[in-house]
Write an enzyme that holds these catalytic residues in place. Structure first.
Site, PDB file in Angstrom:
ATOM      1  CE1 TYR A  60      -3.563  -2.425  -0.021  1.00 16.10           C
ATOM      2  CE2 TYR A  60      -3.886  -2.072   2.322  1.00 16.10           C
ATOM      3  CZ  TYR A  60      -4.259  -2.681   1.148  1.00 16.10           C
ATOM      4  OH  TYR A  60      -5.327  -3.537   1.141  1.00 16.10           O
ATOM      5  CG  LEU A 206     -19.240   2.187   2.383  1.00 14.94           C
ATOM      6  CD1 LEU A 206     -18.877   3.565   2.897  1.00 14.94           C
ATOM      7  CD2 LEU A 206     -20.711   1.876   2.659  1.00 14.94           C
TER       8      LEU A 206
END
Length: 319
Positions: A60, A206
């Site tokens: 990341y 989401l």
């Protein structure tokens, strides 16, 4: 509030740190995403809200995410529980995969960046077709025996791959994309996890912002949103049926006095098969739907109504 499986207990909510210094593991975006100051503000807000499990990966931001978490822990004098992962390259053209020597090397570098002696959970970030699972998981098991990790698991594995991993080792968790708009794990993987005592961890709850209501029919995508940065996982959602389903969900949310995002998170938290939900907010205020979901639990009747609202999408996704 915790989710449990035999041998592993996790917090029900984890802070996803994939946007610290990048946008996930894509080398193209290394150095972008949240600045370290912005990441600190988000971690401060999450910790104050009671979120005590942080989820990251070596790749990341090309290591920037782990480094920011380590600096924040040192500066604040606190220690959240940690998940990190390995598979993807740390820079464009660098090596990747699950060879045992690489796993050992990457774990050492992750612990150094985080400034800790061990992490609670270490995941294979992808399935590696070039390395036998017994070899890869053997390296994870060795790290566990050495006290460097509390437990290990896998990510982005389908049901057959997890079944093979369970034959080759003892993965205690699987982390996959799962939301009202991505329910591909319901037929096979979720039942397998339940039957074998594997904790199911849901990222993308989401759906890259689709379940916040930020994307509107016929309007440009907001600047800085996932659909303007890394839209590939979500291009299949750009259909009329998706917008119809979102309108239905928005109406349900409004009727119960919550946001669409709060409703979507509440639907996940109402599912006992989901041990942990990994949220990836971009700003402290994006934590508000988590509080909504916890304060206004989704009932069984509401869950049925919510699933009816997206039933057309589920049918379209069936083979």
């Amino acid at each position: 509030m915790a989710g449990e499986s035999p041998g592993l207990t996790v917090s029900r909510i984890a802070l996803g740190c994939g946007n610290f210094g990048g946008v996930g593991s894509a080398p193209t975006f290394f150095g972008q995403g949240l600045t370290e100051d912005e990441a600190f503000a988000l971690m401060d807000a999450a910790w104050a809200a009671g979120i005590d499990w942080f989820d990251t990966a070596d790749a990341y931001g090309g290591g920037r995410s782990e480094r920011a978490i380590g600096r924040w822990m040192a500066a604040r004098g606190v220690r959240p529980r940690l998940t990190t992962k390995t598979y993807n390259p740390m820079e464009g053209g660098a090596d990747h995969g699950l060879k045992p020597d690489r796993i050992a090397r990457q774990l050492r570098s992750s612990l150094d960046r985080l400034g800790v002696g061990h992490v609670e959970l270490y995941l294979a970030h992808e399935h590696d077709p070039d390395v036998p699972l017994a070899e890869a998981l053997g390296a994870f098991g060795a790290a566990q025996a050495d006290g460097l990790i509390g437990a290990y698991g896998v990510s982005n594995f389908h049901a057959a791959q997890l079944a093979a991993a369970l034959e080759a080792g003892t993965p205690r968790a699987v982390q996959n994309s799962y939301s009202l708009l991505a329910r591909q794990d319901e037929p096979g993987l979720l039942p397998l996890c339940a039957s074998r005592g594997v904790a199911y961890l849901a990222f993308g709850p989401l759906a890259g912002g689709w379940l916040t209501g930020k994307y509107r029919r016929g309007e440009p995508y907001p600047a800085g949103s996932r659909m303007t940065q890394r839209p590939e996982p979500y291009t299949g959602l750009v259909t009329g049926a998706t917008f119809v389903a979102l309108d239905r969900l928005q109406a349900i949310a409004a009727a119960r006095g919550t946001s669409l995002a709060g409703l979507a998170l509440g639907w996940l938290l109402a599912d006992e098969r989901v041990a942990q939900v990994v949220i990836g907010p971009g700003r402290p205020e994006h934590l508000a739907p988590v509080a909504e979901a916890l304060q206004h639990p989704v009932t069984g009747a509401e869950r049925a109504e919510i699933e009816a609202a997206v039933a057309d999408l589920s049918r379209r996704a069936e083979p």
